[in-house]
Design an enzyme around this catalytic site. Structure first.
Site, PDB file in Angstrom:
ATOM      1  CE  LYS A  25       1.128   1.226   4.424  1.00  0.00           C
ATOM      2  NZ  LYS A  25       1.609   2.415   4.840  1.00  0.00           N
ATOM      3  N   GLY A 115       4.343  -4.224   3.894  1.00  0.00           N
ATOM      4  CA  GLY A 115       4.600  -5.467   3.147  1.00  0.00           C
ATOM      5  C   GLY A 115       4.312  -6.703   4.505  1.00  0.00           C
ATOM      6  CB  SER A 117       0.758  -4.804   7.741  1.00  0.00           C
ATOM      7  OG  SER A 117       1.522  -4.184   8.619  1.00  0.00           O
ATOM      8  CG  ASP A 150      -0.170  -0.093   8.805  1.00  0.00           C
ATOM      9  OD1 ASP A 150      -1.088   0.934   9.104  1.00  0.00           O
ATOM     10  OD2 ASP A 150       0.958   0.133   8.432  1.00  0.00           O
TER      11      ASP A 150
END
Length: 309
Positions: A25, A115, A117, A150
């Site tokens: 993200k 990454g 998470s 996250d």
């Protein structure tokens, strides 16, 4: 499992083996509102899933154990969030099914891209479907929130407003500016301590959440979103404390980026383009300077179409 969950995992199962894609993200905005009584900071952030992913392979074992093997050797341990997610599920349901985990990392580690998470969330969703577990989405959210702030976002992915520590998720309609079709990420060769970044915040860095709210409104009403609207409360401190990040930002601008923003606590920086030609030219310039540069785009992992405006 509904379509969005299934699509989020991009899961492929065959008997005793399950492959899962785990997407990164970016933080389009990140408002830090202040410090909470529990020691965490209150946030408001717009997050968007991007087409940069790790691959997880899960294999059933006959014996009651969980093993981890990663192409990044320093992540091959029981502290890895994938292992912790598996163990949390096993403990909650009293399971003794063994599992061998193989993790192929492509998303930069400790880079502000979520990454680890994402790996944990994708694993939770995969186990729920693959093992047909009696876990509701609320159960998964509780496990995810206990593992990291996250992780709940990655249970749904796409575009979302995340508040609290980041665990309160409001999914947003997948509207995205056409001028931001291509995302260029640059990862400076440096590690940034998230805890230190937050410790070094000053009251001047705190906001009322207005930047994220304004970006939410612009995206949802398909109004013009300016680069100047993409505010990150952590950016000032990171640029001042880490010369390598400040240098990378300047070299991105020199290479042709129209603006540069920090994702999360960094050190990854991002910029956007409306044409592949321009994006690829800037990427090549930065790669020639030995930067990790990733050309990607916004996606909705649930296979829901994105409306470009």
């Amino acid at each position: 499992m509904n379509q969005s969950q299934d699509g989020l995992q991009q899961q492929a199962t065959s008997g005793n083996v399950c492959f899962v894609q785990s997407y990164a993200k970016i933080n389009l905005t990140l408002d830090v509102l202040g410090k909470r009584a529990d020691g965490y900071h209150e946030l408001a952030t717009i997050m968007q899933t991007i087409d940069l992913y790790d691959t997880i392979c899960l294999t059933r074992l006959a014996e009651d154990r969980v093993s981890m093997n990663c192409n990044r050797p320093e992540l091959s341990n029981d502290y890895n969030l994938v292992v912790r997610a598996v163990q949390a599920v096993r403990q909650k349901l009293g399971l003794h099914q063994g599992l061998a985990i193989e993790l192929h990392k492509r998303v930069p580690v400790a880079a502000g891209l979520g990454g680890g998470s994402s790996n944990a969330a994708a694993t939770l969703l995969a186990l729920q479907q693959w093992w047909n577990l009696p876990l509701s989405m609320q159960d998964l959210w509780e496990i995810a929130a206990s593992l990291g702030s996250d992780i709940p976002f990655f249970l749904t992915g796409g575009l979302a407003l995340c508040e609290g520590r980041g665990e309160r998720i409001t999914p947003l309609a997948s509207h995205w500016p056409a001028t931001m079709r291509w995302l260029l990420l640059v990862k400076p060769d440096i590690s940034v301590s998230t805890a230190m970044v937050y410790r070094n915040l000053t009251p001047d860095d705190y906001t009322n959440g207005g930047w994220s709210r304004a970006a939410e409104v612009a995206l949802q009403t398909q109004s013009k979103l300016q680069a100047s609207d993409l505010y990150n409360s952590l950016e000032r401190g990171v640029l001042e404390q880490y010369a390598e990040v400040a240098r990378a930002r300047q070299e991105m601008l020199d290479a042709g980026a129209h603006y540069v923003r920090l994702s999360g606590s960094g050190p990854t920086l991002f910029t956007t383009f409306d044409t592949l030609t321009e994006a690829a030219a800037v990427q090549q310039k930065l790669q020639s300077q030995s930067y990790e540069a990733y050309l990607t785009h916004a996606i909705h992992p649930g296979n829901n179409p994105i409306t470009y405006f």
